[in-house]
Design a protein around this motif. Structure first.
Motif, PDB file in Angstrom:
ATOM      1  N   SER A 132     -37.604 -11.771   0.411  1.00  0.00           N
ATOM      2  CA  SER A 132     -38.163 -10.899  -0.630  1.00  0.00           C
ATOM      3  C   SER A 132     -39.362 -10.091  -0.150  1.00  0.00           C
ATOM      4  O   SER A 132     -39.790  -9.155  -0.828  1.00  0.00           O
ATOM      5  N   GLY A 171     -31.745  -7.088  -8.614  1.00  0.00           N
ATOM      6  CA  GLY A 171     -31.934  -8.162  -9.591  1.00  0.00           C
ATOM      7  C   GLY A 171     -30.816  -8.288 -10.590  1.00  0.00           C
ATOM      8  O   GLY A 171     -30.563  -9.376 -11.128  1.00  0.00           O
ATOM      9  N   GLU A 183     -31.805 -18.865  -6.987  1.00  0.00           N
ATOM     10  CA  GLU A 183     -32.468 -18.250  -8.141  1.00  0.00           C
ATOM     11  C   GLU A 183     -33.933 -17.935  -7.850  1.00  0.00           C
ATOM     12  O   GLU A 183     -34.479 -16.946  -8.352  1.00  0.00           O
ATOM     13  N   SER A 184     -34.560 -18.759  -7.001  1.00  0.00           N
ATOM     14  CA  SER A 184     -35.966 -18.532  -6.662  1.00  0.00           C
ATOM     15  C   SER A 184     -36.155 -17.182  -5.973  1.00  0.00           C
ATOM     16  O   SER A 184     -37.152 -16.485  -6.206  1.00  0.00           O
ATOM     17  N   LYS A 187     -35.778 -14.294  -8.522  1.00  0.00           N
ATOM     18  CA  LYS A 187     -36.997 -14.130  -9.326  1.00  0.00           C
ATOM     19  C   LYS A 187     -38.042 -13.303  -8.572  1.00  0.00           C
ATOM     20  O   LYS A 187     -38.735 -12.471  -9.166  1.00  0.00           O
ATOM     21  N   LYS A 188     -38.161 -13.528  -7.275  1.00  0.00           N
ATOM     22  CA  LYS A 188     -39.136 -12.775  -6.475  1.00  0.00           C
ATOM     23  C   LYS A 188     -38.758 -11.290  -6.435  1.00  0.00           C
ATOM     24  O   LYS A 188     -39.625 -10.419  -6.551  1.00  0.00           O
ATOM     25  N   ARG A 190     -36.940  -9.683  -8.659  1.00  0.00           N
ATOM     26  CA  ARG A 190     -37.128  -9.120 -10.000  1.00  0.00           C
ATOM     27  C   ARG A 190     -38.599  -8.840 -10.286  1.00  0.00           C
ATOM     28  O   ARG A 190     -38.928  -7.864 -10.978  1.00  0.00           O
ATOM     29  N   LYS A 191     -39.470  -9.646  -9.748  1.00  0.00           N
ATOM     30  CA  LYS A 191     -40.906  -9.407  -9.930  1.00  0.00           C
ATOM     31  C   LYS A 191     -41.311  -8.098  -9.249  1.00  0.00           C
ATOM     32  O   LYS A 191     -42.074  -7.300  -9.810  1.00  0.00           O
ATOM     33  N   GLU A 194     -39.999  -5.194 -11.333  1.00  0.00           N
ATOM     34  CA  GLU A 194     -40.808  -4.946 -12.533  1.00  0.00           C
ATOM     35  C   GLU A 194     -42.008  -4.068 -12.191  1.00  0.00           C
ATOM     36  O   GLU A 194     -42.360  -3.150 -12.933  1.00  0.00           O
TER      37      GLU A 194
END
Length: 283
Positions: A132, A171, A183-184, A187-188, A190-191, A194
């Motif tokens: 990520s 994402g 999934e971890s 999440k990175k 998707r952050k 955002e």
């Protein structure tokens, strides 16, 4: 005896720390041969003593004919700094040219030093810290490398228009990316998405390129903006003037690194879902 033991212990600990600090470099014997040949040919070249734009065009031309290979960075296992000079995609072409320029400007010549330059350009804040941390979206690549002082985004200054854009393709489509099976990691990503989506997206529309074309310099990085939902950019390359016509020097999906036969504006008309360009100037 005890002092000698402690000296050896601390030397061993220091060496281990140094090894841990340097990210793993993934390359093949042929990459090393190509690298050494490039260094031997160009290290003392007068061309590399000129302005940034001239240096980048000269370096970019050395890759002409190099095969286009997609997804060269997508390796199994832990993320490593991939050094592949045998085949390039559009982004790794840009990164390798910039890395060679930084290498020569810093009077460096070792393969490991070249790998460090690639890592600095390719990863967030210059450090590989997992999948990520790679600058997957080109707008993210631009913003982070501008913060490093390597480039300047010229798009707004050239009259670019702003729009809100949700950047979230990875994402929302993790199934296309093997490294996002955890999934971890999703999440990175998707952050990051955002954060990118909150910032204004500025680009030069297709119908405005003619009016600003003369302000684009050879060696500028051009990124092709797409209308595909969730994405920002789908292709990139270097601007290069051929006589009075502006062209694109890039790793073409048609097969290899080339200078486009058609002038830029005509070339862009043939790109599906293209909306315009971003213009970035290496410093």
């Amino acid at each position: 005896m005890i002092r000698s033991f402690y000296r050896l212990f601390f030397l061993f600990a220091f060496c281990c720390a140094s090894l841990q600090a340097q990210s793993a470099l993934d390359y093949q014997e042929e990459d090393q041969r190509l690298f050494e040949a490039m260094v031997d040919r160009l290290q003392s070249s007068a061309t590399l003593q000129g302005p940034t734009s001239e240096r980048l065009i000269a370096l970019g031309k050395t890759f002409l004919g190099t095969p286009y290979v997609a997804k060269t960075l997508e390796q199994e296992g832990d993320e490593q700094v991939v050094l592949n000079l045998r085949g390039l995609d559009c982004t790794t072409y840009i990164e390798n040219v910039l890395a060679f320029d930084r290498l020569f400007q810093n009077k460096q010549s070792a393969l490991e030093e070249f790998g460090q330059q690639l890592e600095y350009i390719r990863y967030r804040n210059g450090q590989l810290q997992g999948y990520s941390s790679r600058l997957h979206y080109f707008t993210d690549w631009i913003r982070n490398n501008e913060q490093k002082g390597l480039i300047k985004n010229m798009t707004a200054a050239l009259g670019g228009v702003e729009e809100e854009r949700a950047i979230n393709f990875m994402g929302t489509h993790p199934q296309y990316y093997p490294q996002l099976s955890a999934e971890s990691e999703v999440k990175k990503i998707r952050k990051t998405e955002e954060t990118l989506s909150k910032e204004a997206f500025c680009y030069i529309p297709l119908d405005q390129i003619e009016g600003i074309e003369q302000q684009i310099a050879s060696g500028d990085i051009l990124a092709l903006v797409t209308s595909i939902k969730g994405l920002d950019v789908t292709h990139t390359g270097f601007a290069i003037w051929q006589g009075e016509q502006l062209h694109l020097m890039h790793a073409s999906t048609s097969g290899e690194v080339v200078i486009s036969k058609k002038p830029l504006r005509e070339y862009l008309k043939g790109i599906k879902k293209n909306m315009g360009i971003l213009v970035v100037r290496p410093l």
